[in-house]
Design an enzyme around this catalytic site. Structure first.
Site, mmCIF file in Angstrom:
data_model
loop_
_atom_site.group_PDB
_atom_site.id
_atom_site.type_symbol
_atom_site.label_atom_id
_atom_site.label_comp_id
_atom_site.label_asym_id
_atom_site.label_seq_id
_atom_site.Cartn_x
_atom_site.Cartn_y
_atom_site.Cartn_z
ATOM 1 N N SER A 170 -6.533 3.064 3.904
ATOM 2 C CA SER A 170 -5.792 2.492 2.782
ATOM 3 C C SER A 170 -6.748 1.750 1.858
ATOM 4 O O SER A 170 -6.509 0.616 1.443
ATOM 5 C CB SER A 170 -4.700 1.542 3.285
ATOM 6 O OG SER A 170 -3.762 1.278 2.283
ATOM 7 N N SER A 225 0.802 -1.234 0.000
ATOM 8 C CA SER A 225 0.000 0.000 0.000
ATOM 9 C C SER A 225 0.830 1.277 0.000
ATOM 10 O O SER A 225 0.266 2.369 -0.095
ATOM 11 C CB SER A 225 -0.958 0.006 1.200
ATOM 12 O OG SER A 225 -2.036 -0.862 0.953
ATOM 13 N N LYS A 264 0.106 3.707 -2.787
ATOM 14 C CA LYS A 264 -0.898 4.769 -2.750
ATOM 15 C C LYS A 264 -0.273 6.148 -2.528
ATOM 16 O O LYS A 264 -0.931 7.158 -2.765
ATOM 17 C CB LYS A 264 -1.922 4.468 -1.663
ATOM 18 C CG LYS A 264 -2.730 3.192 -1.925
ATOM 19 C CD LYS A 264 -3.785 2.979 -0.853
ATOM 20 C CE LYS A 264 -4.604 1.727 -1.114
ATOM 21 N NZ LYS A 264 -3.919 0.503 -0.692
#
Length: 527
Positions: A138, A78, A81
């Site tokens: 997330s 993640s 991102k």
């Protein structure tokens, strides 16, 4: 008491006894299963050993304060991102989108695996809400919503992400999706994530504040940020955590204390707690010796403030920062182009060629007077490499094409547009020659073997940087190759081809194969 009453009471007694026996057996069985599950979970945790890497960078000076396996490939999870938000912040800054803009939810976005908000196809979400959902929860579905809104579809957006990574100097990073969900080809390094962690703050200080969001209210529920260092470690102001099985628990964090500012990155934690404990230790060991004054230039597209990369396979890397190195500064014009600069063969204007012999070029640092033919010929050195330049001084005659290293110097001449151009190694000798002082033999030594071209860029420094990156990636193949740049004109544009010469055919083919896997364009040429 009747016989029937006695039998009824006896049945009740037997039923009670049987129930008690069943409950006791169930309790014992459940306890045993719980113990087995605990032992299994403990053993699984003990055998789970994701690959570890880390880096700590002094954001004020640009110095690398600590590094372990900082250039080893890792899956970003993640942390992906962060780049998704970088591109969103860019659109916000450009005014192409607003915080109040509603983004539509597609079936593809809604179908993403958790963690997600659980949005349905046909719904929409505001940009500011999307930012908070990505930062705190997330949310994978929201990351894809942003990707589709900005890039058309997720695959095209991922190519934009990779191009932006290259523009920032993140040479080892490839994006395949916007969320960080598992993909074998989606890779990065701790060093690259440190660059991104610095760049997003330098470029978007007003939007970076969203990374400090500790809780997010949505649908009547309070969602806590996965970054548990916020509010618990003094000075932490962001930025992002991540996890997939193949990468372990990861984090990029930013800490500011008493005018000091560091970026710490950790990959490969066995658990969130283990990861957090490790990054706490890195912070404590480095924050008090960090610089108190900002001397490093901002990390923006086109500049990399980390020292030029070297090959550090299986070695820890402790070093300090250096002067910025220029890298690609523009995204590709086409989404299919993985790197800045043209990757297609360039069709130069038709030229005639002039032989450059040893002893035919002045080496004075000052410009010599023009020769009788009206040409001004100089040899200069830049970045430790020699470039031959011929400048035309004849009235109404365009400036000559510059060739680098040992290539011929060419001047424009009439020719049919579709007529093939002779290789520069095949020289004519009809043109008049100047006769100044000799130059080193290395300038005129012809190149041999096969050539590979890894791009054509508008800045010569960009071209040299790409050559250095490629040579560091494939030191076994390109270590003894001859890197050079070649200046060409394409319409009103000037480009610099980045090339390696002196390769065997199989070496050139192997090099191109490996470079393309890293999304570095490569074209094979027979010298």
């Amino acid at each position: 008491m009747s016989v029937g009453g006695c039998l009824f009471q006896r049945s009740l007694c037997w039923c009670a006894l049987g129930l008690a026996t069943i409950l006791a057996i169930t309790a014992v069985t459940t306890s045993a299963e719980a113990r087995r599950h605990h032992r299994s979970r403990t053993a699984s945790s003990q055998t789970y050993q994701p690959a570890y890497s880390s880096i700590v960078v002094d954001a004020n000076s640009g110095a690398v304060m600590q590094a372990t396996n900082a250039d080893e490939a890792r899956h970003p999870a993640s942390l992906t991102k962060i780049m998704t938000l970088y591109l969103l912040f860019e659109r916000l800054e450009q005014g192409k989108i607003k915080l109040t803009t509603d983004l539509p939810v597609s079936a593809h976005a809604a179908a993403q695996a958790p963690s997600k908000l659980g949005l349905k196809p046909g719904q929409s979400i505001r940009v500011e809400t999307a930012i908070r959902a990505i930062v705190t929860k997330s949310a994978n579905d929201v990351a894809v919503i942003v990707a589709e809104a900005l890039g058309g579809d997720e695959a095209d957006f991922a190519r934009l992400m990779t191009a932006k990574a290259r523009a920032l100097g993140m040479d080892q990073t490839i994006y395949r999706n916007a969320s960080g969900l598992p993909d074998d080809q989606q890779i990065t390094t701790a060093r690259d994530q440190a660059i991104l962690g610095r760049a997003i703050q330098d470029r978007f200080p007003n939007y970076y504040r969203y990374f400090a969001t500790r809780t997010f209210e949505y649908g009547g529920h309070a969602i806590r940020n996965h970054n548990h260092l916020l509010g618990t470690v003094d000075g932490v102001d962001g930025i992002k955590t991540g996890y997939i099985r193949d990468s372990g628990f990861n984090i990029v964090t930013s800490v500011r204390r008493a005018n000091r500012h560091i970026i710490a990155v950790v990959f490969g934690g066995r658990s969130a707690d283990a990861r957090d404990a490790r990054v706490r230790s890195l912070i404590d060991n480095n924050i008090n010796i960090a610089a108190v004054k900002r001397t490093a230039p901002p990390v923006v597209e086109g500049w990399e403030t980390a020292q030029a990369r070297k090959d550090h396979k299986n070695k820890d890397d402790d070093r300090t920062g250096s002067a910025p190195v220029r890298v690609a500064s523009a995204a590709p014009a086409s989404l299919d182009a993985p790197l800045p600069g043209s990757t297609d063969p360039i069709k130069p204007n038709a030229v005639k060629t002039v032989t450059v012999h040893p002893g035919s070029i002045r080496t004075s640092e000052m410009l010599p007077p023009p020769t009788e033919s009206g040409q001004l010929v100089t040899a200069s050195s830049q970045l430790g490499r020699t470039t031959i330049t011929t400048i035309s001084t004849v009235k109404n005659e365009p400036a000559a094409i510059v060739a680098s290293g040992t290539e011929a110097v060419s001047e424009p001449a009439a020719a049919k547009p579709d007529e093939p151009i002779e290789p520069v190694a095949k020289l004519a000798s009809a043109a008049p020659q100047p006769s100044p002082a000799p130059v080193p033999e290395a300038i005129t030594k012809p190149r041999s073997g096969w050539i590979i071209q890894i791009g054509a860029l508008p800045d010569e420094k960009d071209a040299w940087h790409r050559l250095e990156v490629a040579q560091n990636k494939l030191r076994d193949i390109l270590g003894n190759a001859d890197p050079f740049t070649e200046r060409i004109e394409k319409g009103d544009k000037i480009l610099f081809r980045a090339r390696f010469a002196g390769l065997e055919k199989n070496q050139a083919e192997t090099a191109c194969k490996h470079l393309k896997r890293s999304e570095i364009p490569c074209m094979l040429l027979k010298n």
